[in-house]
Write an enzyme that holds these catalytic residues in place. Structure first.
Site, PDB file in Angstrom:
ATOM      1  N   ASP A  81      36.313  40.180  68.190  1.00  0.00           N
ATOM      2  CA  ASP A  81      37.598  39.488  68.242  1.00  0.00           C
ATOM      3  C   ASP A  81      37.970  39.007  66.841  1.00  0.00           C
ATOM      4  O   ASP A  81      37.317  38.123  66.296  1.00  0.00           O
ATOM      5  CB  ASP A  81      37.477  38.302  69.216  1.00  0.00           C
ATOM      6  N   GLU A 160      28.055  38.706  36.535  1.00  0.00           N
ATOM      7  CA  GLU A 160      27.024  37.736  36.131  1.00  0.00           C
ATOM      8  C   GLU A 160      27.233  36.486  36.981  1.00  0.00           C
ATOM      9  O   GLU A 160      28.225  35.799  36.843  1.00  0.00           O
ATOM     10  CB  GLU A 160      27.192  37.382  34.641  1.00  0.00           C
ATOM     11  N   GLU A 162      26.554  32.813  38.320  1.00  0.00           N
ATOM     12  CA  GLU A 162      25.972  31.497  38.033  1.00  0.00           C
ATOM     13  C   GLU A 162      26.026  30.629  39.291  1.00  0.00           C
ATOM     14  O   GLU A 162      26.959  30.750  40.095  1.00  0.00           O
ATOM     15  CB  GLU A 162      26.741  30.805  36.901  1.00  0.00           C
ATOM     16  N   GLU A 217      20.601  28.453  33.151  1.00  0.00           N
ATOM     17  CA  GLU A 217      21.877  28.353  32.443  1.00  0.00           C
ATOM     18  C   GLU A 217      21.945  27.058  31.625  1.00  0.00           C
ATOM     19  O   GLU A 217      20.983  26.310  31.526  1.00  0.00           O
ATOM     20  CB  GLU A 217      23.040  28.445  33.441  1.00  0.00           C
ATOM     21  N   GLU A 224      21.408  31.693  36.400  1.00  0.00           N
ATOM     22  CA  GLU A 224      22.243  32.900  36.371  1.00  0.00           C
ATOM     23  C   GLU A 224      21.382  34.115  36.674  1.00  0.00           C
ATOM     24  O   GLU A 224      20.255  34.221  36.215  1.00  0.00           O
ATOM     25  CB  GLU A 224      22.897  33.072  34.988  1.00  0.00           C
ATOM     26  N   HIS A 273      31.351  36.058  35.396  1.00  0.00           N
ATOM     27  CA  HIS A 273      31.933  36.985  34.424  1.00  0.00           C
ATOM     28  C   HIS A 273      31.841  38.400  34.983  1.00  0.00           C
ATOM     29  O   HIS A 273      30.813  38.783  35.554  1.00  0.00           O
ATOM     30  CB  HIS A 273      31.178  36.920  33.094  1.00  0.00           C
ATOM     31  N   ARG A 344      32.923  34.492  21.981  1.00  0.00           N
ATOM     32  CA  ARG A 344      32.627  34.330  23.400  1.00  0.00           C
ATOM     33  C   ARG A 344      33.573  33.372  24.102  1.00  0.00           C
ATOM     34  O   ARG A 344      33.436  33.157  25.305  1.00  0.00           O
ATOM     35  CB  ARG A 344      31.175  33.823  23.568  1.00  0.00           C
ATOM     36  N   GLU A 361      34.885  42.497  29.446  1.00  0.00           N
ATOM     37  CA  GLU A 361      34.381  41.387  30.249  1.00  0.00           C
ATOM     38  C   GLU A 361      35.493  40.365  30.484  1.00  0.00           C
ATOM     39  O   GLU A 361      36.029  39.797  29.532  1.00  0.00           O
ATOM     40  CB  GLU A 361      33.211  40.715  29.498  1.00  0.00           C
ATOM     41  N   ARG A 363      36.235  36.762  31.739  1.00  0.00           N
ATOM     42  CA  ARG A 363      35.345  35.601  31.832  1.00  0.00           C
ATOM     43  C   ARG A 363      35.885  34.471  32.711  1.00  0.00           C
ATOM     44  O   ARG A 363      35.226  33.466  32.900  1.00  0.00           O
ATOM     45  CB  ARG A 363      35.054  35.060  30.431  1.00  0.00           C
TER      46      ARG A 363
END
Length: 468
Positions: A81, A160, A162, A217, A224, A273, A344, A361, A363
């Site tokens: 359902d 990745e 976390e 981390e 992570e 990420h 970064r 990537e 982020r």
């Protein structure tokens, strides 16, 4: 071929699993293939099977069947359902069918060994035998087919993940009390948290995951685990499985694993990420050794498309009110709409690796997102960039948070409703998701927002009660 190499899930305990592999989900199996799979399940001494699927917000749901029903399930699917599943359907159209994807068969290693439990991830169909338009897995498959129509044979994602591990109280309810006081990459062989992390990595490896790394981390009690990239559908399946496994194994250790984006103020939140790459003729389409920075035009157009649509993507990648407490300056999470091949702090980063490892990537996503819908809109945005040859703005190579002119830079939406408005204004993303999904997401956002706006928060009580 290349797809088998990049996308195949090879269970270390499932010698025959390669035969059941597919990249776009279940075609009903021939009788001999069904028999082969049934024998395989029998050999694994499985007693129960969980037929898993995901609701619109990415919570795993499952229907459990005894092993005696597996042949019927593989031939005809299993009815359920759909009206009780968030974002699915109203009562009057609630009959749905789960069709197991044979390639996703895996034994759940953290369950008791005497009555073993295995799972299939399923696709959701209506009673008319058409894929259900509100099934997140189906949404992703449709965008992958669009990529194939442009000549790409594979869209890969390496997430990745976390998360935080917190203590539970006497009654087993989660607290925000740290289990450990380690920091980034710290080595702490004695704490319960590293037992959980090791347990998760071992369990997932046994289920056929290719784990690239696992580490502590930046924040206390934050961890992570990164998986090797694979085709987007399998990667999204892996994210759902990963969250479920981590929570289960933490629970066995009297801990609570949370993927909430920002469980505590003043420390880093948890991100997810997403490392993305497209393949054409078995080769990485983002790599071109002749071009500046060895990035192909396809790669730059993909970045251009993602940046153009990133405000709408944010509604999927950051789907809770709490998500926006993470997207603030000062805690490593991206805020400004920019890209870079070096620093970064950018929203979109091109890591240094080239050749087959060339990737883009993004982020901003956090692990509360529904991975099927998030990967679908990232791909739809990238394909729009490729179709329309959208070149990104110049890359920014200094740390964005230290720049003087950030006031002129465009930023991600500041809250859930702004992000939902950005999604509704984005035709490319709305077309990729379809009106059913967009309508349901909007209803979910409005309901959350109304709840939030009418709640009295501890901050308000602390701020005003004594002063007024």
């Amino acid at each position: 071929g290349a797809i088998q190499h990049f996308g195949g899930v090879h269970h270390s305990h499932s010698a025959g699993s390669k035969a059941f592999f597919s990249t776009t989900g279940p075609k009903m199996l021939a009788a001999d293939a069904i028999q082969k799979l049934v024998n395989h399940i029998d050999k694994d001494k499985v007693k129960f099977l969980r037929l898993q699927f995901s609701d619109l917000v990415g919570h795993p749901k499952n229907v459990s069947i005894p092993v005696t029903q597996v042949e019927r399930a593989l031939k005809h699917g299993v009815g359920f359902d759909g009206s009780s599943i968030q974002g699915f359907v109203r009562i009057e159209e609630s009959d749905m069918i789960l069709k197991p994807d044979p390639s996703t068969y895996a034994v759940l290693p953290w369950r008791p060994q005497d009555g073993r439990v295995a799972r299939f991830i399923c696709d959701v169909y209506g009673t008319n035998d058409e894929p259900f338009v509100g099934d997140p897995r189906n949404v992703l498959k449709q965008v992958v087919l669009d990529a194939e129509s442009l000549g790409f044979d594979l869209f890969c994602v390496g997430p990745e993940m976390e998360f935080f591990l917190f203590k539970t109280d006497q009654e087993g309810k989660p607290t925000t009390e740290f289990q450990d006081l380690g920091h980034y990459f710290s080595f702490s062989p004695t704490d319960k948290a590293s037992d959980v992390r090791r347990g998760v990595v071992l369990a997932l490896t046994e289920m056929g995951f290719d784990i690239e790394a696992s580490h502590h981390e930046v924040a206390e009690s934050q961890h992570e685990i990164d998986f090797r990239f694979c085709n987007a559908l399998r990667a999204a399946d892996n994210v759902i499985t990963f969250k479920y496994a981590t929570k289960s194994i933490a629970h066995q250790n009297d801990l609570h694993a949370t993927f909430m984006a920002k469980p505590l103020e003043g420390i880093n939140g948890s991100g997810m990420h997403c490392n993305c790459s497209l393949y054409k003729d078995g080769k990485n389409a983002f790599y071109d050794p002749e071009k500046p920075q060895e990035l192909s035009d396809t790669c730059l157009y993909f970045i251009g498309g993602v940046l153009k649509h990133v405000k709408g993507i944010t509604r999927l990648a950051n789907p809770t009110i709490n998500s926006y407490k993470r997207l603030v300056p000062g805690y490593e999470a991206p805020v400004y709409i920019s890209w870079s091949s070096a620093n970064r702090s950018a929203l979109v980063r091109v890591p240094a690796a080239r050749g087959e490892a060339t990737r883009v990537e993004l982020r901003s996503p956090d692990p509360t997102c529904n991975p099927y819908l998030t990967f679908a809109v990232i791909l739809a945005a990238g394909l729009d960039g490729i179709r329309n040859q959208i070149m990104p703005p110049p890359s920014i190579n200094g740390n964005i948070f230290h720049l003087e002119n950030t006031k002129e830079m465009d930023t991600l939406p500041p809250d859930l409703m702004s992000a939902n408005d950005a999604l509704l204004a984005d035709k490319v993303l709305c077309d990729a998701l379809g009106p059913h999904v967009v309508g349901s997401l909007t209803r979910i956002a409005e309901s959350e927002w109304d709840d939030y706006c009418t709640s009295v928060h501890p901050w308000e009580v602390n701020r005003y009660l004594a002063n007024y």
